[in-house]
Write an enzyme that holds these catalytic residues in place. Structure first.
Site, PDB file in Angstrom:
ATOM      1  N   LYS A 129      18.068  18.506 193.889  1.00  0.00           N
ATOM      2  CA  LYS A 129      17.736  19.132 192.612  1.00  0.00           C
ATOM      3  C   LYS A 129      16.227  19.288 192.474  1.00  0.00           C
ATOM      4  O   LYS A 129      15.469  18.364 192.801  1.00  0.00           O
ATOM      5  CB  LYS A 129      18.293  18.300 191.449  1.00  0.00           C
ATOM      6  CG  LYS A 129      18.181  18.982 190.090  1.00  0.00           C
ATOM      7  CD  LYS A 129      18.824  18.139 188.993  1.00  0.00           C
ATOM      8  CE  LYS A 129      18.829  18.835 187.641  1.00  0.00           C
ATOM      9  NZ  LYS A 129      19.484  18.002 186.583  1.00  0.00           N
TER      10      LYS A 129
ATOM     11  N   SER B 204      22.922  20.339 183.675  1.00  0.00           N
ATOM     12  CA  SER B 204      21.804  21.086 184.211  1.00  0.00           C
ATOM     13  C   SER B 204      21.755  21.141 185.742  1.00  0.00           C
ATOM     14  O   SER B 204      21.044  21.984 186.296  1.00  0.00           O
ATOM     15  CB  SER B 204      20.502  20.459 183.708  1.00  0.00           C
ATOM     16  OG  SER B 204      20.333  19.163 184.239  1.00  0.00           O
TER      17      SER B 204
ATOM     18  N   SER C 157      24.558  15.831 182.982  1.00  0.00           N
ATOM     19  CA  SER C 157      24.101  16.902 183.880  1.00  0.00           C
ATOM     20  C   SER C 157      24.573  16.806 185.321  1.00  0.00           C
ATOM     21  O   SER C 157      24.354  17.735 186.096  1.00  0.00           O
ATOM     22  CB  SER C 157      22.572  16.989 183.843  1.00  0.00           C
ATOM     23  OG  SER C 157      22.165  17.603 182.635  1.00  0.00           O
TER      24      SER C 157
END
Ligand code: MG
Ligand code: ZN
Lengths: 488, 505, 98
Positions: free
Chosen positions: B87, B162, B186
């Site tokens: 990420k 997210s 997330s």
């Protein structure tokens, strides 16, 4: 006699003192605290606020904070917390300062001061830990913030451990404020946790000043910044008090503002007006965990406290040292150690104090250095006083020896100096008798007046003998010989 | 050959590399080709756009190095040579870290996150940095400044967020593993929407050092994978005490070891007490989601678990509390982005105007909203009613979990009230978007571990997820229960999707 | 609770965010709706509850006062928008530090 403000008015002062610790590394990271180095060389991801970096507390800073707290008679919170003080400024890498808020590590203490011979107690509200900011240099304009068109920032100082000591508004005159600052300075020096150099910014004082008619509510205060010597603390407060009184007596009002002390012009001037109290949005820093100071740890710390200035002064006074001299001795870096050394070497405390605060301090000042850098040791002073005692040095000669000690930073011992510089007292009577006979022969009139009973006149002859021996004749011996010769 | 390299689990790939029947370089090349073929640049609607940056050369070099050390007989970690998608909120030297934002424009972190170091030490090979909602604020990855990521199961739908880029990468077989971060759901919510296993570890077991902070007291990095075992293997690599993170748990000082996620992974659920959270179901949850959830509960019982009702009385206040605590911390964490030390600067005559212009233009609408909410919640006059009160509710929720775990071994709920929704569906209404997190925020606020595992597919062919929550440091139980359900369901997810993409060939 | 446009502007000043009039007009109702929703926490009786800051109770995490290598200066300055004389340059600072 302390400075008093205009009749019918009372001065109210509270002090915020920031003390920079002399830890090896910064508050939250392993960077060195040497912020004098080349710009932005002692910085890392943490102390430049790089995204994703996290703070970890320097344990030594917590220990130092607690030590100072105990030395200023504070209580220690068993659990304290770091908060974030949110405000934007380019020298603040995260745009929040990690500080302490409702639960500082130390709270409610006091200092017992002696001001102009009378005891004064100043209450201390709190001591909390925080971090220093970077240093901005302002280009263009005066080099000061105002008129600058660009500012350059060096983050070497960002994150250096900073202790903030906040007094209660208990101070009523400039001298007490100065005594308070000096005392705090002496304490952190005795603890060895900070250089406490106001001239170098490792100790910074802000003064909150207001005036009122006695028994009235507190008046609106102004905060004076940039006080970088004990002297300016006193001058700035006195000036600001007079200014406020003048304004109020003209029917004007005092604005809540920050003022800058201009040492050169001896005036305070507006830095910025606080329309409203800044909203710092304090909240507990989620990156840091609570600080625990268990009672037993605190007691160990308390037991490890060295002798503090107040105790040192009391000890000296008990040894017969004059209080004013004791105060000067304790507040001059390095002087107390030298006195203790001399006494250990057999010197009398009062004599040693006289020499240190008197002639030695004077010559150090004249040489434009500081006592700490003068190179004078306890052994030196002990030996010097011994030489005076056994008559090998007169006070005059001893002073000349001190001159040399200061000049060559104590590289030689007093005995070596006396030897090498030929500063020895002539008390060998044979040698002296010859000179005395000569002087008596050369001054028949003076001798006559003495014989007629004017004993005082002998001084002139003593002077001549001294002149002839370049001051090395023992005054006592000279006197006796002259009298014997004249009466003989 | 390539096809099954792309569809194999991380565990299988590792085993085959250990057996030397395939090299790390071959595995990495296969995945880089897959990314090349399916990822696009975020402009078209036929691509996933899971990655913001691909570090092909570094990945190939690392793979060759792994192969070499394997030849010299050096014994390597259980995931050595396995590719991973990271990420873009986690710092890694040599590549920009954007956090899905324009404000970090041009910033290349001068240091590696602890997570990145642990991955390298385990010889897990990072292929690139994945797309995300800006500063991890969002539940659809539509808040990325670099265009949305699309759900491989249906390119017209969101992957969740997210960590949507990480989720989509694994679902699209661009990587068998990904690291996401979870602040309020997330990792778990995108895992559910993309048919994956996603774990939010116990707060404090995975270092936050090098994670660009959103909400410091909630952020936790964790694994995303196509199987429970892979996720457990990856979390095992990520977990560990880190002296650079003050909130990292030191097993010594707390006198409690980290959980062993693998020892009892396959022990099943027989004899376990599984608590069904009353407050996290019913109104607002899609029927298909509730149906799949009920079916899973029946399976647990059939497998010999005791399924009981359990209550988290304050859970309904979790979402409001979360949307005060997280923005408050964020408003302060994001203050450092001011155009002075790194990233974007929008010029202006004074420093103050420069800060404001940079932040005004550098942050997207959702980030600005949350900064505003948080700043207000902390400001004088509102602190007590908002931030402080929310922090108290947070403790009550943590206490709810504590007492619940006094009587049950794990708690379960649907992971997300809905399956993947269409792009644009919820962008107009911030609150509607926030409601995606209703089931995931309670565990976040309490800091307890939670794992989302696929537990069905709806009529539209979209995956559904079930959330297993455990007590602090009880991550092993979550994985054990998830593994039991996975084994019993035996959903053949690769075969049934992501059908939106040409199957790996 | 509704947030007026004036309040939105005040908060934006605190947050140092440049907002256009349109931004403000759009944010006022959005923030009001979110705060209305968040308000619910007030329904919980929690006066005697200790606020929770950390999910896992860890205390006294300290570092030894021992140096760790700093970063090479270039690495720190590389990312900066404007550098002069090895320092971070910013335009004229108007307000003295708070
Ligand atoms: Mg301060
Ligand atoms: Zn540093």
């Amino acid at each position: 006699m302390v400075t008093t403000v205009k009749d019918g008015w009372e001065l109210v002062v509270g002090l915020e003192v920031h003390v920079e610790l002399n830890t090896v590394t910064k508050m939250w990271c392993g960077c060195l605290t040497d912020f004098g180095d080349d710009p932005n060389t002692n910085v890392c991801a943490v102390c430049t606020g790089q995204p994703g970096s996290l703070p970890v507390v320097n344990g030594e800073a917590i220990r130092s904070a607690a030590l100072i707290g105990l030395a200023i008679n504070c209580s220690i919170h068993e659990v304290s917390q770091f908060h974030r003080k949110n405000y934007f400024y380019p020298d603040l890498v995260k745009n929040y300062q990690i500080s302490q808020y409702d639960v500082p590590i130390c709270f409610e203490g006091h200092l017992e001061l002696e001001v102009e011979g009378s005891p004064v107690r100043v209450g201390i509200e709190r001591l909390h830990m925080e971090e220093d900011t970077g240093k901005s240099t302002h280009l263009g304009g005066s080099g000061r913030l105002h008129g600058a068109d660009t500012s350059l920032i060096d983050y070497n100082r960002a994150g250096v451990p900073l202790m903030e000591v906040v007094s209660h508004p208990d101070i009523r005159d400039p001298e007490t404020a100065q005594a308070y600052v000096r005392e705090l300075q002496g304490i952190v020096e005795a603890l060895g946790v900070s250089d406490a150099r106001m001239d170098q910014g490792s100790m910074r004082v802000d003064a909150n000043v207001s005036v009122r008619h006695p028994d009235d509510e507190l008046g609106t205060r102004t905060e004076i910044k940039n006080l970088n010597s004990v002297r300016s603390v006193g001058r700035a407060i006195a000036h600001e008090a007079a200014r406020q009184i003048a304004v109020l007596e003209d029917g004007g009002t005092i604005r809540l503002e920050t003022r800058h002390w201009d040492e050169g012009r001896g005036v305070t001037e507006t830095l910025r007006v606080k329309e409203s109290v800044t909203d710092y949005r304090y909240f507990p820093d989620p990156d840091l965990v609570p600080v625990h100071c268990p009672a037993e740890w605190v007691e160990e710390l308390r037991a490890s406290l060295p002798e503090l200035p107040a105790a040192s002064r009391a000890r000296l006074e008990a040894a017969g040292v004059d209080p004013a001299q004791a105060a000067a001795l304790v507040s001059t870096t390095g002087m107390l150690a030298v006195l203790d050394g001399a006494v250990a070497a057999g010197a009398d405390a009062r004599t040693a104090a006289n020499w240190l605060v008197g002639d030695i301090a004077g010559q150090v000042a004249a040489a434009g250095t500081t006592f700490a850098d003068s190179g004078i040791t306890g052994a030196h002073l002990g030996e010097l006083l011994a030489l005076v005692d056994d008559g090998s040095l007169s006070n005059n000669l001893a002073k000349q020896v001190v001159e040399h000690l200061v000049a060559d930073r104590g590289a030689r011992t007093p005995a070596d100096v006396a030897e090498a510089e030929g500063l020895q007292q002539v008390s060998d009577t044979g040698e002296l008798q010859a000179i005395v006979d000569q002087v008596v022969a050369d001054n028949p009139d003076t001798v006559a007046t003495i014989r007629d009973g004017n004993a005082k006149a002998i001084g002139a002859l003593v002077g001549q003998v001294m002149k002839a021996t370049k001051g090395q004749a023992d005054p006592r011996a000279t006197n006796e010989l002259l009298r014997a010769t004249i009466d003989g | 050959m390539t096809a099954d390299l792309l569809t194999s689990s991380a565990a299988d790939l590792a085993a085959r590399m250990t057996a030397r029947d395939v090299s790390a370089r071959e595995v990495v090349d296969a995945h880089l080709d897959r990314i090349e073929a399916t990822d696009g640049d975020g402009t078209g609607d036929r691509h996933v756009h899971a990655f913001l940056a691909v570090v092909a050369d570094t990945a190939r070099r690392h793979a060759d190095d792994v192969d070499q050390r394997r030849v010299t007989g050096r014994d390597l970690g259980p995931l050595a040579g396995v590719p991973l998608a990271l990420k873009d909120l986690i710092t890694m030297r040599g590549a920009p870290t954007t956090v899905g934002s324009r404000i970090l424009d041009g910033w290349v972190p001068p240091y590696d996150a602890t997570v990145t170091e642990r991955l390298r030490a385990a010889d897990v090979i990072v292929l690139g940095k994945t797309n995300m909602d800006e500063f991890a604020m969002g539940s659809s990855t539509e808040n990325s400044a670099f265009g949305p990521t699309r759900n491989p199961w249906d390119l017209g739908r969101v992957p969740g967020g997210s960590s949507g880029g990480s989720a989509a990468a694994v679902a699209a077989c661009q990587a068998p593993l990904a690291v996401g971060t979870d602040t309020g759901g997330s990792i778990r919510q995108p895992a559910a929407l993309c048919g994956l296993v996603g774990g939010k570890p116990t707060y404090g077991t995975v270092s936050r050092y090098g994670l660009v902070a959103f909400a410091s007291s909630l952020d936790q990095a964790g694994p995303m994978a196509r199987t429970v075992t892979d996720a457990a293997l990856l979390q095992t690599v990520l977990m560990g005490h880190d002296p650079r993170d003050s909130t990292s748990i030191d097993p010594e000082s707390v006198g409690q070891p980290y959980p062993d996620l693998l020892a009892h992974l396959d022990d099943g659920v027989e004899g376990l007490r599984i608590g069904v959270v009353t407050e996290l179901q019913g109104e607002g949850y899609e029927p298909a989601v509730l149906a799949a959830f009920q079916a899973s509960l029946d399976r647990f019982e059939a497998l010999g678990a005791e399924v009981v009702e359990a209550s988290l009385p304050h859970a309904p206040y979790g979402l409001p509390a979360y949307y005060l605590v997280a923005p408050s911390e964020a408003s302060s964490n994001l203050a450092r982005f001011d155009g002075v030390r790194y990233g974007l600067r929008v010029d202006a005559p004074t420093a103050e105007e420069m800060n404001a212009a940079t932040r005004g233009q550098g942050f997207g609408p959702e980030v600005r909203r949350r900064i505003m909410i948080g700043t207000h919640a902390l400001s004088s006059g509102y602190y007590a009613a908002y931030y402080a009160q929310a922090s108290k509710v947070r403790r009550l929720i943590a206490q709810d979990f504590e007492s619940a775990f006094g009587t049950v071994d794990v708690l379960v709920s649907p992971t997300s009230p809905t399956v993947a929704f269409a792009l644009g569906d919820k962008t107009a209404d911030p609150l509607a978007m926030y409601l995606n997190d209703v089931a995931t925020v309670p565990a976040s606020l309490a800091g307890v571990p939670a794992v989302s595992v696929p537990n069905g597919i709806d009529d539209a062919g979209l995956p559904i997820g079930l959330q297993v929550m455990g007590p602090l440091l009880g991550d092993d139980r979550c994985y054990r229960v998830a593994r039991a359900l996975e084994a019993d369901l035996d959903l053949d997810l690769i075969a049934r999707g992501p059908h939106a993409l040409d199957a790996p060939a | 609770m509704a947030l007026s446009e004036a309040e939105v502007r005040h908060v934006a000043r605190l947050a140092r965010l440049d907002l256009s009039d349109d931004d403000v007009a759009e944010l006022a109702p959005q923030l009001s709706a979110i705060l209305d929703y968040a308000q619910q926490v007030g329904e919980v009786a929690a006066d005697d509850v200790e606020p929770m800051i950390h999910p896992f109770p860890v205390v006294n995490v300290v570092r030894a006062d021992f140096p760790a290598p700093s970063l090479p200066r270039d690495q720190v300055l590389d990312g900066a928008p404007d550098v002069r004389d090895d320092r971070f340059a910013v335009p004229r600072i108007v307000a003295e530090d708070a």
